[in-house]
Write a protein that holds these residues in place. Sequence first.
Motif, PDB file in Angstrom:
ATOM      1  N   CYS A 118      -0.877-118.531  54.798  1.00  0.00           N
ATOM      2  CA  CYS A 118      -0.105-118.177  55.982  1.00  0.00           C
ATOM      3  C   CYS A 118       1.348-118.624  55.846  1.00  0.00           C
ATOM      4  O   CYS A 118       2.279-117.858  56.075  1.00  0.00           O
ATOM      5  CB  CYS A 118      -0.747-118.806  57.220  1.00  0.00           C
ATOM      6  N   SER A 132       3.209-116.789  52.904  1.00  0.00           N
ATOM      7  CA  SER A 132       3.429-115.361  53.162  1.00  0.00           C
ATOM      8  C   SER A 132       4.639-115.136  54.051  1.00  0.00           C
ATOM      9  O   SER A 132       5.290-114.092  53.982  1.00  0.00           O
ATOM     10  CB  SER A 132       2.196-114.734  53.811  1.00  0.00           C
ATOM     11  N   HIS A 133       4.966-116.112  54.892  1.00  0.00           N
ATOM     12  CA  HIS A 133       6.141-116.000  55.764  1.00  0.00           C
ATOM     13  C   HIS A 133       7.390-116.605  55.129  1.00  0.00           C
ATOM     14  O   HIS A 133       8.429-116.684  55.774  1.00  0.00           O
ATOM     15  CB  HIS A 133       5.849-116.653  57.115  1.00  0.00           C
ATOM     16  N   GLN A 185       8.341-115.501  51.868  1.00  0.00           N
ATOM     17  CA  GLN A 185       8.472-114.644  50.685  1.00  0.00           C
ATOM     18  C   GLN A 185       7.628-115.156  49.523  1.00  0.00           C
ATOM     19  O   GLN A 185       8.061-115.168  48.369  1.00  0.00           O
ATOM     20  CB  GLN A 185       9.947-114.512  50.257  1.00  0.00           C
ATOM     21  N   ASP A 186       6.418-115.609  49.860  1.00  0.00           N
ATOM     22  CA  ASP A 186       5.445-116.104  48.889  1.00  0.00           C
ATOM     23  C   ASP A 186       5.955-117.312  48.104  1.00  0.00           C
ATOM     24  O   ASP A 186       5.538-117.553  46.967  1.00  0.00           O
ATOM     25  CB  ASP A 186       5.028-114.988  47.915  1.00  0.00           C
ATOM     26  N   CYS A 195       0.497-110.894  59.642  1.00  0.00           N
ATOM     27  CA  CYS A 195       1.259-110.619  58.408  1.00  0.00           C
ATOM     28  C   CYS A 195       1.869-109.214  58.420  1.00  0.00           C
ATOM     29  O   CYS A 195       1.893-108.526  57.391  1.00  0.00           O
ATOM     30  CB  CYS A 195       0.372-110.793  57.179  1.00  0.00           C
ATOM     31  N   GLN A 249       4.857-108.328  58.420  1.00  0.00           N
ATOM     32  CA  GLN A 249       6.052-108.182  57.588  1.00  0.00           C
ATOM     33  C   GLN A 249       5.766-108.356  56.104  1.00  0.00           C
ATOM     34  O   GLN A 249       6.659-108.183  55.279  1.00  0.00           O
ATOM     35  CB  GLN A 249       7.113-109.216  58.016  1.00  0.00           C
ATOM     36  N   HIS A 250       4.513-108.692  55.744  1.00  0.00           N
ATOM     37  CA  HIS A 250       4.224-108.936  54.335  1.00  0.00           C
ATOM     38  C   HIS A 250       4.160-107.618  53.566  1.00  0.00           C
ATOM     39  O   HIS A 250       3.555-106.638  54.033  1.00  0.00           O
ATOM     40  CB  HIS A 250       2.897-109.691  54.175  1.00  0.00           C
ATOM     41  N   SER A 272       2.466-106.554  51.158  1.00  0.00           N
ATOM     42  CA  SER A 272       1.143-106.049  50.783  1.00  0.00           C
ATOM     43  C   SER A 272       0.461-105.298  51.916  1.00  0.00           C
ATOM     44  O   SER A 272      -0.451-104.499  51.684  1.00  0.00           O
ATOM     45  CB  SER A 272       0.244-107.207  50.339  1.00  0.00           C
ATOM     46  N   GLN A 306      -2.873-112.258  54.793  1.00  0.00           N
ATOM     47  CA  GLN A 306      -3.003-113.117  53.617  1.00  0.00           C
ATOM     48  C   GLN A 306      -4.100-114.164  53.758  1.00  0.00           C
ATOM     49  O   GLN A 306      -4.721-114.556  52.771  1.00  0.00           O
ATOM     50  CB  GLN A 306      -1.662-113.790  53.311  1.00  0.00           C
TER      51      GLN A 306
END
Length: 645
Positions: free
Chosen positions: A22, A25-26, A28-29, A120, A122-123, A125, A129
């Motif tokens: 989590c 993922s917020h 930019q990994d 998620c 905005q992610h 993928s 996540q």
Amino acid sequence: MNKFIVADAAECIGCHVCEVACVTSHLQDSWPLTRHEFTPRIHVVSQQTASNTTTCRHCNDAPCVTSCPTDALRVENHSVQLDRAKCIGCKNCAIACPFGAIEMVAEKGNASLAQKCDLCQQHPSGQQQCVATCPTQALRLMDEDGLKKLQRERQRRAAQGQNTSWSPAANSREFLKKPPRKGAEKIAAELRKTHFAEIYRGLDCAEASYESSRCLYCSQKAWCNWTCPLHNHIPDFIRLAKDGKIIEAAELCHQSSSLPEICGRVCPQDRLCEGACTLKNHHGSVTVGNLERYITDTALTMGWRPDMSAVSPRAERVAVIGAGPAGLGCADILARAGVQVDVFDRHPEIGGLLTFGIPPFKLDKSVLSQRREIFSDMGIRFHLNHEVGRDVSFSDLLTDYDAVFLGVGTYGLMTAGLDGEDATGVIQALPYLIASTREVMGLEESEEYPLPQISGKRVVVLGGGDTAMDCLRTSVRRGAASVTCAYRRDELSMPGSKKEVVNAREEGVEFLFNVQPKYISRNQKGHVTAIGLIRTEMGEPGPDGRRRPRPVAGSGFELPADVLIMAFGFQAHEMPWLQGHGVELDRWGQIITGGKGRTSTQTTHARIYAGGDAVHGADLVVTAMAAGRQAAREMLASFRLKEAV
């Protein structure tokens, strides 16, 4: 219908992978830069042997939405979304949420703002996540399709007379089936206390294979990665070791660490990566430190060395003051980027307190010599026995180099404030450890660090940290008649590594807990004869959360002692050569970095950076190294910015 994450408590193993996924993922990994920035929107709640996760349910008639006075919350795409730009931090939503899924999170320099799960959205993928990374499939996104699937699954099970509860394909009980921890063997206490050699034997190939096969590989970014200050690629390098890919594993270790063979030996893994291992309360943590040591030692024996063939030299030159973990971490990153680095240190070998403050039975000093050769081959130039202000001028360094890094550590000695602390036989921990290590290394005795005679004497060490343990165990090896540790709190409150306490006990050290020093008794010649102590009981917690000891009236007594070692830790030391160069210190004498438009390791002088103990106070090898590596990255960013102008 609304979308939300649903958890199966029966399959949750408490690995915290969802929290890590989590947060990253917020970002930019990427990993958060500080612990303060680790603010997951999903939380693992553990209760004894069971764990479960809590997150936003994205209610259809969400009370958080109706309670928000600024329309920062809205229902969109069957979920409740938050526009933090509109949030005023009023906390109405946090109060209204029936699941406690909205929390207030402090922004840099601003008031706390609301934060919640956004599925998620905005992610890149498009996947949630936490769901994608859960190793036991205990989490799933519940939407219309998911509900229909669950309904069909239960109908089928009911028709077959089976349990209708949700049962994912991955079963947590099977997932956790691993053999018990073995770890590295250590030399028997009766033998090891007669010499200063390392007490732990390194893993052999079979032992490394056994231990690496125990890793659950919870995720590529797992809880053990996060709790490591360097964010070492722990699951990945363990998997490579398991597959016999030692060189590849060593390369991966060196991506995040400048001294992996050293960290594998001296890091308090029980408080960091191993303490965070999902297997800890099941079959014992994976022995991450032993595997890190095995990988690096084996790779170096196989001839592995850093590949510098693709490095293009840069024009910049950087001076690093201090060859401890912070300075070496900084020099490593800079050298790999093509910067010419010169490292200045007052000691005759690199490592700082790694070399001279940590006894050889914990870290063989040949390991540091080997690492110096590796760094030298990378192009780093070491100027040892060079003290700034004595052998080299700080002003000249500022003139001759594009930037300077201060990794000077903390060598100031902390006292107890007892009458008689200057008595003969009362010695400080650090000079004692340095003198002992120098003697073991075969170096000449130094006037600054004379080696006291311990043989046949009653030694008492005041303190409960790792430095105290080092003094206790060193005194045993130096032939003391008796060695006693006197600590003012209970054993559970000791700040040092638990395995060091175990090792000290095995070697014959006696422990006195809940005793506080009151005075030092001396004979007519001014030599210490005893330490006056009073028994304590644990009181209310202080600001740091630790319970404070309070004296028990009428419980005073004397403990005979010929040598009293003060092991209360370290503090900032004076740096007169730094005066007049615009570098500000705080009230504790530590170097101020960051803030007011500066990068996190930049001092109040734009070309001077600092990191490690000199900035944050005495801490771990890994935290110092992480700060040095971060300083190097910030220097490189500054150099590139100047190129672009």
